[in-house]
Design a protein around this motif. Structure first.
Motif, short mmCIF file in Angstrom:
data_model
loop_
_atom_site.label_atom_id
_atom_site.label_comp_id
_atom_site.label_asym_id
_atom_site.label_seq_id
_atom_site.Cartn_x
_atom_site.Cartn_y
_atom_site.Cartn_z
N PHE A 1 -2.69 -85.41 96.87
CA PHE A 1 -1.63 -86.41 96.86
C PHE A 1 -1.13 -86.82 95.53
O PHE A 1 -0.04 -87.50 95.39
N THR B 1 2.87 -85.97 94.48
CA THR B 1 3.84 -86.78 95.29
C THR B 1 3.70 -88.09 94.83
O THR B 1 4.69 -88.80 94.89
N ILE B 2 2.47 -88.89 94.80
CA ILE B 2 2.27 -90.32 94.42
C ILE B 2 2.88 -90.21 92.87
O ILE B 2 3.57 -91.32 92.79
N ALA C 1 6.60 -91.51 93.30
CA ALA C 1 6.55 -92.93 93.86
C ALA C 1 6.20 -93.87 92.75
O ALA C 1 6.69 -94.90 92.67
N ALA D 1 1.09 -85.50 102.20
CA ALA D 1 1.87 -86.64 101.24
C ALA D 1 3.47 -86.47 101.36
O ALA D 1 4.03 -87.49 101.29
N ILE E 1 5.04 -89.96 102.53
CA ILE E 1 5.38 -90.72 101.19
C ILE E 1 6.44 -91.97 101.39
O ILE E 1 6.85 -92.87 100.80
N ASP F 1 3.64 -96.95 102.45
CA ASP F 1 3.58 -97.43 100.88
C ASP F 1 2.61 -96.79 100.04
O ASP F 1 1.37 -96.35 100.51
N HIS F 2 2.98 -96.32 98.88
CA HIS F 2 2.40 -95.47 98.44
C HIS F 2 1.07 -96.06 97.78
O HIS F 2 0.05 -95.16 97.19
N ARG F 3 0.96 -97.51 97.68
CA ARG F 3 -0.20 -97.94 97.19
C ARG F 3 -1.32 -98.00 98.33
O ARG F 3 -2.75 -97.70 97.90
N LEU G 1 -1.63 -95.17 100.10
CA LEU G 1 -2.05 -93.67 99.84
C LEU G 1 -2.98 -93.68 98.58
O LEU G 1 -4.11 -92.79 98.53
#
Length: 463
Positions: free
Chosen positions: A231, A234-235, A238, A357, A361, A365-367, A369
């Motif tokens: 992940f 990708t994260i 974000a 991901a 994404i 919400d990325h948080r 993830l």
């Protein structure tokens, strides 16, 4: 580090790995940029990456070649074939030539997986057992250091001289590695021919991992952790855009910070491994990565930079710990297939996480993830941190002082596969396959593993 420099053959092997890793990273980025410029489509770059990953995932199917034939010959022949295939990219100048990139990159991914398995087997051959951890650390430093420098040099060469120049440098690097491998001068002989066929034992590496409790625990924990690492890329986009309100170009700074953390962790890994052992080093890497993800939650650039550095450090320690366990606890005759099986487990879970991901994404919400990744890493670290064979260790210590342990029979049933494997080792009925038993036992002590995981425990009534 001084002991590694004293081992001439190990230095040659690592330098050859440096050349091939540099060539691979420079080529991949140059090909991606060229495809983007010719097609004008970002998704086309994704198809190139997919072709490379598919080739890499097929590498375990060819792993029996590593254990069947001399490893030096496997590396040299594979490099020569790779140089010939990669040279086909030189005439790619128009949109009509782009189709050629995909089969070439698939073949490149397949060849890279075969060479990595053979290199791991050669480390077991040229290095003494007590240097397996240091060799793994040096390999990790090489890989992460090259990731910092190769993209810059590759892009610069592509801009000034074109894709053909990058292809020429890549071919030269593979040829140079072949020369270095030939200079190792290892007396190898082909393994006995299997009457069932060359690929009949393709699953031997996976069976070995499943039959050794230490390796099984490490492999499954590492696969769970790699899902969290999948992940990260990708994260990272974000986090740059939504958490710290930076442009997409700032991702390059974050990637560099991750590489710096990985290099620093690789340099520290031998000392940490000497104090804690390979299993705990991998567990510490997972814990460091979980902390790194947590530091990406606050909207502060300094916190995010520290977080990505810890992510890099965690991935480095995890890889070093796992490969050290594989080297110590795997006989030479199945080392290629075992390394390929572990690599497939890690790559498959990482690829699945990357795909997940990419699809989640924009809707999740990325948080959330990030918190999911922290949970996965914490679970993997807790599973790996537990001792692998505590009952055997307790029994062996009691047998030395007081005689058999009351629950010895239960212990032997619980670890029956380990004892069956160890009985064959003790009696020598596996012959050449386990000629390095003594080295593995010594290495197990230095890596924090109790020798009971390798040697058989005393039978009832014996002291």
């Amino acid at each position: 580090m001084s002991r590694i420099l004293a081992e001439r053959r190990l230095c040659l092997l690592l330098f050859g790995q440096l050349l091939s890793t540099f060539a691979g990273n420079a080529l991949w980025l140059a090909v991606g940029i060229s495809v983007k410029s010719l097609t004008g489509n970002v998704s086309a770059v994704g198809t190139v990456l997919l072709a490379y990953l598919l080739g890499a995932l097929c590498a375990p199917l060819a792993a029996p070649l590593v254990d069947r034939f001399p490893r030096t010959a496997v590396v040299v022949v594979t490099n020569l074939l790779t140089a010939g295939v990669v040279s086909l990219l030189a005439p790619v100048h128009t949109l009509h030539d782009v189709w050629l990139v995909h089969p070439v990159m698939a073949g490149f991914g397949l060849a890279k997986g075969i060479v990595e398995s053979a290199q791991t087997a050669l480390v077991q051959t040229v290095a003494p057992a007590e240097l397996f951890g240091a060799a793994g650390s040096a390999s990790a430093v090489i890989q992460q250091g090259v990731k910092l420098l190769a993209p810059l040099l590759g892009v610069g060469l592509l801009t000034t001289a074109g894709l053909g120049a990058v292809v020429a440098v890549t071919v030269a690097a593979f040829l140079a590695e072949s020369v270095l491998i030939c200079a190792l001068r290892i007396n190898e002989s082909a393994a006995p021919r299997d009457a069932r066929g060359l690929f009949a034992g393709a699953g031997a590496g996976l069976r070995h991992v499943l039959h050794i409790p230490v390796l099984r625990r490490a492999a499954f924990s590492a696969a769970l952790a790699m899902a969290a690492f999948g992940f990260s890329q990708t994260i990272m986009f974000a986090v740059a855009a939504r958490t710290i309100d930076r442009p997409d170009s700032f991702v390059g700074v974050l990637v560099s910070g991750q590489g710096v953390g990985a290099v620093a962790a690789g340099l520290l890994a031998p000392k940490v491994m000497k104090a804690a052992g390979a299993q705990r080093l991998a567990a510490l890497g997972m814990a460091a990565a979980a902390l790194g993800y947590t530091l990406e939650l606050p909207p502060a650039t300094a916190s995010v930079l520290m977080g990505v550095a810890l992510l890099g450090a965690g991935s480095s320690w995890l890889g070093i710990g796992v490969i050290t366990l594989v080297l110590h606890l795997t006989p030479s005759e199945v080392i290629g297939r075992t390394e390929a099986a572990v690599g497939l487990m890690l790559s498959a879970t990482q690829a699945l996480a990357v795909a997940t991901a990419a699809g989640a994404i924009d809707t999740v919400d990325h948080r959330i993830l990030i918190l999911l990744c922290v949970g996965l890493l914490g679970l993997a670290a807790a599973r790996l941190r537990a001792p692998a064979v505590p009952a055997l260790a307790l029994h062996t210590e009691r047998a030395r002082r007081k005689g058999p342990c009351p629950d010895e029979h239960r212990t032997r049933r619980r670890h029956g596969r380990v004892h069956e494997f160890a009985d064959l080792l003790h009696t020598g009925r596996l012959g050449r396959r386990h000629r390095n038993l003594h080295q593995q036992a010594v290495a197990a002590r230095t890596e924090g593993l109790h020798p009971a995981a390798i040697h058989r425990a005393p039978r009832p009534g014996r002291t």
